[in-house]
Write an enzyme that holds these catalytic residues in place. Sequence first.
Site: not given
Length: 293
Positions: A108, A134, A219, A222, A245, A254
């Site tokens: 981003r 984020k 973006h 991205r 994401h 994981y």
Amino acid sequence: THVTSWLHALDAAGAQKRTRARMLSTVSAFYGHLLDDGVVAGNPAALNRRRLGLSGGSRDPSPTVRLTAAQVAALLDSAARLPHPTRHRELYARRAVAVVALLALGLRVSEVAGLDRDDLVVSGGERLLRVPGKGGVRREVYPTGHAADALTAYLAERDRTSGTAAPARRGRGAAPSSPLLATRDGGRCSRFALYTLLRRVAELGGPELDDVADRVHPHALRHAYVTIALENGAPIQHVAADVGHATVATTQHYDRGLRTRGSSAADVVADAIGGSPGPADGDPGSTPPVAPD
């Protein structure tokens, strides 16, 4: 009532649904801040988006321009040739290539602007970026191929121009970190500055970008990372981990402890784009100054 009337006025003025939804979110976040501080008694923008017809679905087409691997390569080439009427032309060109290369890793624009030089480290024998995403969650991104070359060239030229290299981080005695991408006086590049730079690069990109130059924004790169990776067979869970994401949070949880170069789609995208940026050419064995893990 005022907020609803405002949204209807935006609709009448031709604002798209995504634009109205984003603007509503901004106003709602502002009122949420005022509410937390006790300035207002309620949030008038906390409205039901579904009733307003502003709830986006997974089937909604994305308005983001879809860049091909060839177009991303054209952006890198354009950045390398970016004209700058100062004696620091080489520094600015190398920085432009580094900006495009980092955005082409699926980062981003806020993440690129927020990166510190200490976020570039060596772990497991590989250079990687620890990207603050984020929610304060960091993820590991591998700057391979054109991105590694671009960072190597930019940081070397930046150190040469400033006359000082940033010391490697060693325990608690390390000097304060500096931005990974810096202005001429060492300040942090803003998101707006990076956006403006990318648009300038796109406008000078030549025939490959003529049809999309006015729609290229951070973006879009991205978005290109995800689509190019998936088109070339990268496992979707690896791609999701690369770009952070939140919709695959369980998979990311994981994978986090098992992150290796083999579990990143970075090489797939680098191979698809191909080539090395112009001003970043040099000693193929050189490596950027990094902070050891």
